[in-house]
Write a protein that holds these residues in place. Structure first.
Motif, PDB file in Angstrom:
ATOM      1  N   LEU A 320       0.903  -1.168  -0.061  1.00  0.00           N
ATOM      2  CA  LEU A 320      -0.045   0.237  -0.118  1.00  0.00           C
ATOM      3  C   LEU A 320       0.942   1.232   0.063  1.00  0.00           C
ATOM      4  CD1 LEU A 320      -2.755  -1.117   2.603  1.00  0.00           C
ATOM      5  CD2 LEU A 320      -3.230  -0.472   0.081  1.00  0.00           C
ATOM      6  N   ILE A 321       1.903   1.421   0.834  1.00  0.00           N
ATOM      7  CA  ILE A 321       2.732   2.503   0.872  1.00  0.00           C
ATOM      8  C   ILE A 321       3.580   2.690  -0.402  1.00  0.00           C
ATOM      9  CG2 ILE A 321       4.811   3.438   2.082  1.00  0.00           C
ATOM     10  CD1 ILE A 321       4.021   1.903   4.599  1.00  0.00           C
ATOM     11  N   LEU A 322       4.078   1.521  -0.882  1.00  0.00           N
ATOM     12  CA  LEU A 322       5.178   1.706  -2.028  1.00  0.00           C
ATOM     13  C   LEU A 322       4.184   2.180  -3.389  1.00  0.00           C
ATOM     14  CD1 LEU A 322       7.950  -0.388  -3.577  1.00  0.00           C
ATOM     15  CD2 LEU A 322       5.617  -0.252  -5.063  1.00  0.00           C
ATOM     16  N   PRO A 323       3.084   1.492  -3.642  1.00  0.00           N
ATOM     17  CA  PRO A 323       2.320   2.076  -4.984  1.00  0.00           C
ATOM     18  C   PRO A 323       1.732   3.381  -4.648  1.00  0.00           C
ATOM     19  CG  PRO A 323       1.615  -0.276  -4.101  1.00  0.00           C
ATOM     20  CD  PRO A 323       2.393   0.275  -2.963  1.00  0.00           C
ATOM     21  N   LEU A 372      -3.055   1.093  -7.904  1.00  0.00           N
ATOM     22  CA  LEU A 372      -3.321   0.680  -6.611  1.00  0.00           C
ATOM     23  C   LEU A 372      -3.093   1.808  -5.687  1.00  0.00           C
ATOM     24  CD1 LEU A 372      -1.723  -2.974  -6.535  1.00  0.00           C
ATOM     25  CD2 LEU A 372      -4.046  -2.348  -5.996  1.00  0.00           C
ATOM     26  N   GLY A 373      -1.868   2.505  -6.009  1.00  0.00           N
ATOM     27  CA  GLY A 373      -1.388   3.725  -5.263  1.00  0.00           C
ATOM     28  C   GLY A 373      -2.325   4.959  -5.425  1.00  0.00           C
ATOM     29  N   THR A 374      -2.843   5.274  -6.300  1.00  0.00           N
ATOM     30  CA  THR A 374      -3.912   6.083  -6.718  1.00  0.00           C
ATOM     31  C   THR A 374      -5.238   5.928  -5.917  1.00  0.00           C
ATOM     32  OG1 THR A 374      -2.928   6.703  -8.741  1.00  0.00           O
ATOM     33  CG2 THR A 374      -5.163   7.417  -8.265  1.00  0.00           C
ATOM     34  N   TYR A 375      -5.491   4.684  -5.955  1.00  0.00           N
ATOM     35  CA  TYR A 375      -6.857   4.481  -5.249  1.00  0.00           C
ATOM     36  C   TYR A 375      -6.337   4.286  -3.658  1.00  0.00           C
ATOM     37  CZ  TYR A 375     -10.783   1.267  -3.661  1.00  0.00           C
ATOM     38  OH  TYR A 375     -11.702   0.867  -3.063  1.00  0.00           O
ATOM     39  N   ALA A 376      -5.148   3.819  -3.084  1.00  0.00           N
ATOM     40  CA  ALA A 376      -5.005   3.979  -1.875  1.00  0.00           C
ATOM     41  C   ALA A 376      -4.804   5.420  -1.126  1.00  0.00           C
ATOM     42  CB  ALA A 376      -3.622   3.340  -1.364  1.00  0.00           C
ATOM     43  N   LEU A 377      -4.632   6.355  -2.189  1.00  0.00           N
ATOM     44  CA  LEU A 377      -4.488   8.019  -1.821  1.00  0.00           C
ATOM     45  C   LEU A 377      -5.811   8.501  -2.092  1.00  0.00           C
ATOM     46  CD1 LEU A 377      -0.932   8.656  -3.181  1.00  0.00           C
ATOM     47  CD2 LEU A 377      -1.441   8.311  -0.706  1.00  0.00           C
ATOM     48  N   SER A 378      -6.835   7.911  -2.584  1.00  0.00           N
ATOM     49  CA  SER A 378      -7.943   8.661  -2.912  1.00  0.00           C
ATOM     50  C   SER A 378      -8.991   9.229  -1.903  1.00  0.00           C
ATOM     51  CB  SER A 378      -8.879   7.831  -4.167  1.00  0.00           C
ATOM     52  OG  SER A 378      -9.190   6.686  -3.468  1.00  0.00           O
ATOM     53  N   SER A 379      -9.565  10.088  -2.207  1.00  0.00           N
ATOM     54  CA  SER A 379     -10.650  10.602  -1.048  1.00  0.00           C
ATOM     55  C   SER A 379     -11.386   9.440  -0.594  1.00  0.00           C
ATOM     56  CB  SER A 379     -11.344  11.725  -1.589  1.00  0.00           C
ATOM     57  OG  SER A 379     -12.409  12.181  -0.640  1.00  0.00           O
ATOM     58  N   GLY A 380     -11.541   9.423   0.740  1.00  0.00           N
ATOM     59  CA  GLY A 380     -12.498   8.302   1.116  1.00  0.00           C
ATOM     60  C   GLY A 380     -11.632   7.010   1.634  1.00  0.00           C
ATOM     61  N   TYR A 381     -10.573   6.887   0.918  1.00  0.00           N
ATOM     62  CA  TYR A 381      -9.859   5.493   1.059  1.00  0.00           C
ATOM     63  C   TYR A 381      -8.567   5.822   1.834  1.00  0.00           C
ATOM     64  CZ  TYR A 381     -13.502   3.655  -2.069  1.00  0.00           C
ATOM     65  OH  TYR A 381     -14.875   3.309  -2.465  1.00  0.00           O
ATOM     66  N   TYR A 382      -7.985   6.935   1.863  1.00  0.00           N
ATOM     67  CA  TYR A 382      -6.723   7.196   2.399  1.00  0.00           C
ATOM     68  C   TYR A 382      -6.519   6.532   3.935  1.00  0.00           C
ATOM     69  CZ  TYR A 382      -2.860  10.012   4.054  1.00  0.00           C
ATOM     70  OH  TYR A 382      -1.479  10.270   4.579  1.00  0.00           O
ATOM     71  N   ASP A 383      -7.465   7.146   4.713  1.00  0.00           N
ATOM     72  CA  ASP A 383      -7.375   6.435   6.075  1.00  0.00           C
ATOM     73  C   ASP A 383      -7.455   4.876   6.125  1.00  0.00           C
ATOM     74  OD1 ASP A 383      -6.958   9.042   7.134  1.00  0.00           O
ATOM     75  OD2 ASP A 383      -9.006   9.507   7.462  1.00  0.00           O
ATOM     76  N   TYR A 385      -6.773   2.627   4.107  1.00  0.00           N
ATOM     77  CA  TYR A 385      -5.592   1.851   3.414  1.00  0.00           C
ATOM     78  C   TYR A 385      -4.313   2.665   3.675  1.00  0.00           C
ATOM     79  CZ  TYR A 385      -9.183  -0.423   1.182  1.00  0.00           C
ATOM     80  OH  TYR A 385     -10.531  -1.247   0.455  1.00  0.00           O
ATOM     81  N   TYR A 386      -3.897   3.643   2.958  1.00  0.00           N
ATOM     82  CA  TYR A 386      -2.605   4.131   3.334  1.00  0.00           C
ATOM     83  C   TYR A 386      -2.412   4.606   4.913  1.00  0.00           C
ATOM     84  CZ  TYR A 386       1.469   7.091   2.641  1.00  0.00           C
ATOM     85  OH  TYR A 386       2.858   7.553   2.542  1.00  0.00           O
ATOM     86  N   GLY A 387      -3.183   5.203   5.465  1.00  0.00           N
ATOM     87  CA  GLY A 387      -3.075   5.709   6.944  1.00  0.00           C
ATOM     88  C   GLY A 387      -2.929   4.410   7.782  1.00  0.00           C
ATOM     89  N   GLN A 388      -3.530   3.353   7.594  1.00  0.00           N
ATOM     90  CA  GLN A 388      -3.582   2.096   8.255  1.00  0.00           C
ATOM     91  C   GLN A 388      -2.053   1.386   8.068  1.00  0.00           C
ATOM     92  OE1 GLN A 388      -5.968   2.543  10.529  1.00  0.00           O
ATOM     93  NE2 GLN A 388      -6.140   0.419  10.631  1.00  0.00           N
ATOM     94  N   ALA A 389      -1.671   1.323   6.868  1.00  0.00           N
ATOM     95  CA  ALA A 389      -0.665   0.945   6.378  1.00  0.00           C
ATOM     96  C   ALA A 389       0.711   1.520   7.327  1.00  0.00           C
ATOM     97  CB  ALA A 389      -0.139   0.781   4.969  1.00  0.00           C
ATOM     98  N   GLN A 390       0.738   2.851   7.282  1.00  0.00           N
ATOM     99  CA  GLN A 390       1.593   3.676   8.133  1.00  0.00           C
ATOM    100  C   GLN A 390       1.618   3.308   9.436  1.00  0.00           C
ATOM    101  OE1 GLN A 390       4.130   4.795   6.579  1.00  0.00           O
ATOM    102  NE2 GLN A 390       3.576   6.343   5.121  1.00  0.00           N
ATOM    103  N   LYS A 391       0.566   2.881  10.140  1.00  0.00           N
ATOM    104  CA  LYS A 391       0.361   2.476  11.360  1.00  0.00           C
ATOM    105  C   LYS A 391       0.906   1.193  11.717  1.00  0.00           C
ATOM    106  CE  LYS A 391      -3.966   5.147  12.502  1.00  0.00           C
ATOM    107  NZ  LYS A 391      -5.567   5.099  12.704  1.00  0.00           N
ATOM    108  N   VAL A 392       0.858   0.249  10.678  1.00  0.00           N
ATOM    109  CA  VAL A 392       1.623  -1.112  10.882  1.00  0.00           C
ATOM    110  C   VAL A 392       3.035  -0.894  10.736  1.00  0.00           C
ATOM    111  CG1 VAL A 392       1.796  -3.210   9.434  1.00  0.00           C
ATOM    112  CG2 VAL A 392      -0.445  -2.315   9.746  1.00  0.00           C
ATOM    113  N   ARG A 393       3.447   0.104   9.778  1.00  0.00           N
ATOM    114  CA  ARG A 393       4.985   0.322   9.610  1.00  0.00           C
ATOM    115  C   ARG A 393       5.268   0.783  10.961  1.00  0.00           C
ATOM    116  NH1 ARG A 393       7.087   4.474   5.156  1.00  0.00           N
ATOM    117  NH2 ARG A 393       9.223   3.840   5.093  1.00  0.00           N
ATOM    118  N   THR A 394       4.709   1.602  11.702  1.00  0.00           N
ATOM    119  CA  THR A 394       5.323   1.968  13.163  1.00  0.00           C
ATOM    120  C   THR A 394       5.341   0.837  13.959  1.00  0.00           C
ATOM    121  OG1 THR A 394       4.236   4.102  13.078  1.00  0.00           O
ATOM    122  CG2 THR A 394       4.901   3.346  15.073  1.00  0.00           C
ATOM    123  N   LEU A 395       4.240  -0.149  13.952  1.00  0.00           N
ATOM    124  CA  LEU A 395       4.293  -1.252  14.942  1.00  0.00           C
ATOM    125  C   LEU A 395       5.527  -2.338  14.549  1.00  0.00           C
ATOM    126  CD1 LEU A 395       0.632  -2.056  14.962  1.00  0.00           C
ATOM    127  CD2 LEU A 395       1.888  -1.235  16.858  1.00  0.00           C
TER     128      LEU A 395
END
Length: 509
Positions: A320-323, A372-383, A385-395
């Motif tokens: 999710l982060i890379l795309p 995939l990346g455009t979808y993950a960053l799109s309005s309504g899906y950012y939190d 997908y991309y936001g959740q992936a960044q939280k996993v990255r922290t873990l």
């Protein structure tokens, strides 16, 4: 093949210093080797996209002149090197393995390239890669796949398969790769070479055509741990042109490699990551890994099992982060400024030209990840997908921090399998992505890692790699443990692993 090209970079540097050979002689020997075995997209290894024979020989002649005058620039002055085609090179094509950059010649050098030139290393050419570094097999290059020197019917890993294959096939003693999710270490594992991902920010990214800014890292591809240490000390260090560059001295990597070469790991605490085993891991890979762990114990290391529970989510978070980052980075390839331009018939608008160019210029895997990346960053899906992936990255980073409170380094197989056959997974992206299962966590957290050859799998006689991970800025630990393992394994094998590789003669195995 001439014995000269079988020597390590350190041995070549010593031979140059002793006057036993010249840079022109050894550069020509490697150019001859490339001509003999590299072939083109339909034959041979196909490790190179562009060979700069004239430029390399001119740089070699300048090195010989400096040495005659008693003014070598660096210990590796005069030792030739290959560079992955994702690093920009002034006056040489940089395509990133993509049609959209076919024929593009940059007007400047990446910092890594500039440091290589400043140290006097002749640059043999640019190596093949998955398009924009998206892939695990070097089959996604727009210019045809690279082949594994151990078996020309198999992949050399990806995305930096060209650099790894060039070193494994004795076409170059050294190479530069880039590692976004394992693209130095995984090719190293499947070609029997040494691949290093430095600490994120430890080597400048200026002039590295970005795939994912928070993940990309350039590093060495070599045949020995010592060669990798010499190369990383040369290219590493702070760069004011790179805002992510770490303003810290380069660790004493050569000293660490020398210490490890004694084969003594007394006092080193090694953690075996429990999550990197089980279903999907080739039995032959796991057998060689366990043998390596046993050898580390005999060398004096204390080995314990360590759990990193969030590593199992690394693959999903990464894809999710890379795309998302790639989608943003590749937006600049718009046919308006440089690179390919496709103009539809009639009187097309700028948008239509851009659409036609990107459709023709990008391959399927690049298009897949942009979508995939455009979808993950799109309005309504950012939190979601991309936001959740960044939280996993922290873990995952917290898992590393907790593990390194208990141990000095972590070890695992570098890749779950040996090299698979060309075309075997090309139509199954999810199966292809699984090849980076063990390497991705290090990129998500920024820690350094090294892959060293660990022997041959019983099932197919192909190379297996062992990965050593250390805390950020503790790259020297990777080199100490990697060099120690290299020493004890070489003693067991009776010499370098690559000596067991099938001989290449004019492209035939």
């Amino acid at each position: 093949m001439t014995e000269l090209i079988r020597r390590t970079a350190a041995e070549l540097a010593a031979a140059l210093a002793a006057g036993e050979t010249t840079s022109v002689e050894l550069t020509q020997a490697h150019l001859d080797r490339i001509a003999a075995v590299d072939g083109d997209r339909d034959s041979g290894v196909h490790a190179f996209l562009h060979v700069d024979a004239d430029g390399a020989l001119a740089q070699a002649a300048a090195s010989d002149e400096r040495r005659r005058d008693g003014e070598p620039l660096d210990v590796l002055d005069g030792v030739p090197i290959a560079v992955k085609d994702v690093l920009v090179t002034n006056g040489l094509p940089t395509t990133c393995g993509s049609r959209i950059l076919e024929g593009w010649v940059p007007p400047y050098d990446a910092t890594v390239v500039r440091r290589l030139k400043a140290a006097g290393l002749p640059i043999l050419g640019k190596t093949n890669m998955d398009e924009f570094a998206m892939g695990s097999s070097t089959e996604h290059s727009a210019y045809g796949p690279t082949r594994n020197p151990w078996d020309l019917g198999r992949i050399p890993g990806g995305s930096g398969g060209g650099s790894a294959a060039a070193v494994a096939a004795y076409e170059a003693p050294l190479a530069i790769g880039t590692d976004t999710g394992g693209s130095i270490r995984q090719p190293g594992a499947v070609t029997g070479t040494v691949g290093v991902k430095p600490t994120y920010g430890g080597v400048s990214r200026y002039g590295l055509v970005a795939l994912a800014n928070s993940l990309d890292q350039a590093g060495p591809v070599t045949r020995t741990v010592m060669d990798a240490a010499l190369l990383q000390e040369l290219i590493g260090g702070h760069d004011p042109l790179d805002s992510t560059s770490v303003d810290q001295p380069v660790p004493a990597l050569v000293d660490a490699a020398r210490q490890g070469a004694s084969g003594d790991l007394t006092g080193v605490r090694v953690g075996v990551v429990t999550e990197m085993s089980g279903d999907g891991w080739q039995p032959g890979v796991m057998a060689r890994f366990q043998e390596s762990v046993d050898l580390m114990v005999r060398a004096g290391a204390e080995v314990v099992e360590v759990s990193c529970p969030h590593f199992v989510h690394a693959l999903a978070a990464y894809y999710l982060i890379l795309p998302a980052e790639a989608s943003s980075n590749l937006a600049k390839f718009d046919a308006m400024r440089y690179g390919l331009r496709v103009v539809p018939e009639g009187n097309p608008s700028a948008e239509e030209v851009m659409k036609a160019t990107r459709d023709a210029g990008f391959g399927d895997e690049v298009k897949r990840r942009i979508i995939l990346g455009t979808y993950a960053l799109s309005s309504g899906y950012y939190d979601a997908y991309y936001g959740q992936a960044q939280k996993v990255r922290t873990l995952i980073s917290r898992d590393f921090a907790a593990a390194f409170e208990r141990v000095d380094v972590l070890v695992s197989p570098t890749a779950p399998t040996t090299a698979f056959k060309l075309g075997e997974k090309l139509d199954d992206p999810l199966a292809m992505y699984l090849n980076d299962l063990a390497t991705i966590p290090a990129n998500l957290s920024g820690v350094p890692g090294i892959s060293v050859p660990a022997g041959l799998a019983n099932e197919d006689g192909l190379p297996v790699g062992l990965q050593v991970l250390a805390p950020a800025l503790a790259d020297d630990r990777c080199y100490r443990v990697g060099a120690a393992l290299e020493t004890v394994l070489a003693s067991q094998w009776g010499g370098p692993l690559l000596d067991k590789a099938p001989a290449l003669d004019g492209g035939d195995r």
